[in-house]
Structure formats: C-alpha cells, structure tokens
Design an enzyme around this catalytic site. Structure first.
Site, mmCIF file in Angstrom:
data_model
loop_
_atom_site.group_PDB
_atom_site.id
_atom_site.type_symbol
_atom_site.label_atom_id
_atom_site.label_comp_id
_atom_site.label_asym_id
_atom_site.label_seq_id
_atom_site.Cartn_x
_atom_site.Cartn_y
_atom_site.Cartn_z
ATOM 1 N N TYR A 66 0.982 -1.251 -0.037
ATOM 2 C CA TYR A 66 0.110 0.076 0.050
ATOM 3 C C TYR A 66 0.822 1.164 0.002
ATOM 4 C CZ TYR A 66 -3.897 -3.018 1.669
ATOM 5 O OH TYR A 66 -4.961 -4.005 1.666
ATOM 6 N N PHE A 215 -13.075 -5.034 1.492
ATOM 7 C CA PHE A 215 -14.307 -4.392 0.779
ATOM 8 C C PHE A 215 -15.466 -4.523 1.605
ATOM 9 C CE2 PHE A 215 -11.750 -3.887 -3.242
ATOM 10 C CZ PHE A 215 -11.080 -2.855 -2.687
ATOM 11 N N PRO A 216 -15.816 -4.496 2.912
ATOM 12 C CA PRO A 216 -17.097 -4.687 3.540
ATOM 13 C C PRO A 216 -18.074 -3.657 3.084
ATOM 14 C CG PRO A 216 -15.259 -3.777 4.979
ATOM 15 C CD PRO A 216 -14.720 -4.016 3.903
ATOM 16 N N LEU A 217 -17.550 -2.533 2.653
ATOM 17 C CA LEU A 217 -18.576 -1.553 2.022
ATOM 18 C C LEU A 217 -18.644 -1.299 0.428
ATOM 19 C CD1 LEU A 217 -17.529 1.431 4.788
ATOM 20 C CD2 LEU A 217 -19.105 -0.426 4.691
ATOM 21 N N GLY A 218 -18.106 -2.449 -0.153
ATOM 22 C CA GLY A 218 -18.315 -2.379 -1.514
ATOM 23 C C GLY A 218 -16.964 -1.997 -2.389
ATOM 24 N N GLY A 219 -15.990 -1.409 -1.592
ATOM 25 C CA GLY A 219 -14.905 -1.035 -2.174
ATOM 26 C C GLY A 219 -14.801 0.092 -2.716
ATOM 27 N N PRO A 222 -18.714 1.947 -4.007
ATOM 28 C CA PRO A 222 -19.726 1.565 -2.884
ATOM 29 C C PRO A 222 -21.092 1.018 -3.136
ATOM 30 C CG PRO A 222 -18.525 3.782 -2.737
ATOM 31 C CD PRO A 222 -18.326 3.152 -4.133
ATOM 32 N N LEU A 223 -21.320 0.297 -2.109
ATOM 33 C CA LEU A 223 -22.825 -0.440 -2.244
ATOM 34 C C LEU A 223 -23.888 0.670 -2.436
ATOM 35 C CD1 LEU A 223 -22.376 -2.815 0.965
ATOM 36 C CD2 LEU A 223 -22.162 -3.309 -1.494
#
Length: 295
Positions: A66, A215-219, A222-223
């Site tokens: 990163y 990516f719990p929020l969609g990466g 976003p979701l």
C-alpha cells in the site's frame, strides 16, 4: 481522554494468544489516491490511527504494497512503540507496478523481500500475522498455493512471522494450506451484496478460523441498495453502518477492517458495532445478494 467504545465483542485467533476486538481498522486508505504515494495530509492519517487505538481498536490490517511502503511507515510514525495487545496483520504476494497496477509477487525472493519490507517499515522483529495474497483481482483463482505458502512457513519457523493467514482463496486452497501450516484467518471479498463465501464462512466458523471481509462497504464501487437505504433510514443510521452491523451479526468469526482517512468517518464506522439489527431488517438484507467489486 477519548472514551473507549463497544467494538462488537472479541475473537481469539485459533492456536494463538491474540484476542482482538471484532471491529478493527484497515489502513489502505492512509496512502494517497489510488493507494499510491503519500496522503495529502500525513498528520490527519496519524490522527486517525491514534484515535482508533484510543477508542479500543487492537487489530490493524495493512500491507507494505500500500503506497508502496507508505501506510506501514505512517503506522510506525503514529503508534511505535506499539501498545500491548495490538495485532498488526499484513499481507504479501503482490506488488505495485510503476503504472500503479497491482501485480502478483509470489516468487520465493519476492515473498522474502515482502516480509523484510514489512518488518523494516513497521519497525518490528516479527510480524504478528502475514496473509498470503493469491487469486485474481477480487476473488480466488484455481491452482495450488503450496509453493508460495511453503516459503512463508519457512519464515515462520525462522521466527520472522508468528502466524499465517490467506487472502483471495477457495475452500480447496485452504484445505491444501492446512497440510503445510496452521491458518488463523482468511481474508476474502465479501459484503451484504457479494455473498459467494456464505458457505465458506460457516465452515471456517466451525473450525474457529477468523474470516475478514475486505471491501465490506463495496470497495471502489460503494454499495448501492434501496433495501440498505431503507433499513438505514428506519434505524436512523447510515447505509454503511447498517452494512457493517449486518456483517458483525452474520457470523461470530467475522472480523471487520473498514478503512478511512477521516477521524469523523472512523467514529461513524465504529459506531456500527453498537447497532442491533431487527430480525426483519436482517432478512431483508439477506435477500440482496449479487454485487461485484475489485481490489
């Protein structure tokens, strides 16, 4: 003094003395745009890390690719010497191209170099947990992972790595890995809309192995969901808080590592751990399915 908050209970990684709060922090967004170069405001990045620790986060997910190198250097600047009980999980198996692409780095020398880079930039003599990242952009690809994992198992025996995990893997690859070394966690792409690993999560829970959705929020995409939006409105929460709360309530072996470069957004994410979703809301969210993303 910052008040510590409830972070979704705790989980002990199998075969270890490492117990972490289920709501952790992912450091990827501490780097600059496209996870490349330094952030616009290093002091703000330092502040986010220190606030996370102050409120009780004791699980930080990072990687030396990163930036590259940037996030680990900021973690060291902000937190070294590290507080007792802090678990820093990193990953190897990829590198960044000069065009900012994400490339495999699975040769023996690349893996050794990756571990050494993490050790140096984090300022530690041994890495708590190292995930071997394999697979494609956002999910597993078929094939043996024995060769690269054997390299990391050797480094574990040398004392440079305490525990090993896997990222972007299938159940078959986990089974192969477990013939080589103990695996304490699996990090795959999963969220309320992207549910390929439903069965895998349950199998891991049965083995006491942590599942850490990236990516719990969609990466980077976003979701977006009217069901999620409606649930959030009914609970006076944000859609992202509901998505995180759903993950925490999905299975007790799920550990979360949402990332942000903002103290305010960090606090908002962490408050998701206090959100209790009614059974009807959970059923509605369970029905979403589908979705895609990329790392």
């Amino acid at each position: 003094m910052t008040k510590q908050i409830e972070l979704g209970g705790s989980f002990t990684l199998p075969g270890t003395s490492m117990t972490v709060n289920r709501m952790g922090y992912g450091a990827m967004q501490l780097a600059g745009p496209q996870v490349w170069g330094p952030p616009r405001d290093v002091d703000a990045a330092v502040a986010v890390l220190r606030e996370a620790i102050a409120v009780g986060v004791n699980h930080i997910d990072t990687s030396d690719f990163y930036g590259p190198h940037v996030t680990n250097q900021i973690i060291k600047q902000a937190l070294h010497p590290y507080p007792d009980g802090l678990v820093i999980v990193t990953k190897v198996g990829a590198r960044r191209g000069e065009d900012k692409s994400w490339l495999h780095a699975l040769s023996r020398q690349e893996l050794i170099d990756g571990v050494q880079d993490n050790l140096r930039n984090l300022g530690v003599d041994a890495l708590d947990v190292v995930n071997l990242r394999v697979g494609g952009i956002a999910g597993p690809s078929e094939g043996s992972i024995a060769e690269p994992l054997t390299v990391l198992a050797e480094l574990k025996r040398q004392g440079l790595i305490r525990h090993l995990g896997l990222s972007n893997v299938s159940p078959e690859q986990l089974a192969e890995a477990q013939t080589i070394t103990e695996i304490v966690c699996v990090q795959n792409f999963y969220n309320v809309a992207h549910r390929d690993d439903d069965g895998f999560i349950d199998d891991l829970a049965g083995q006491g192995i942590a599942y850490v959705p990236f990516f719990p929020l969609g990466g980077f995409s976003p979701l977006q969901s009217s069901v999620l939006d409606a649930a959030a409105a009914s609970l006076q929460a944000t859609p992202m808080q509901v998505a995180l709360a759903w993950l925490l309530q999905r299975s007790p072996n799920i550990l979360l590592i949402p990332g942000t470069s903002s103290v305010g957004h960090l606090r908002e994410n962490l408050r998701a751990a206090t959100l209790q979703l009614p059974s009807e809301t959970i059923a509605n969210l369970d029905a979403i399915g589908g979705g895609a993303g990329k790392e």
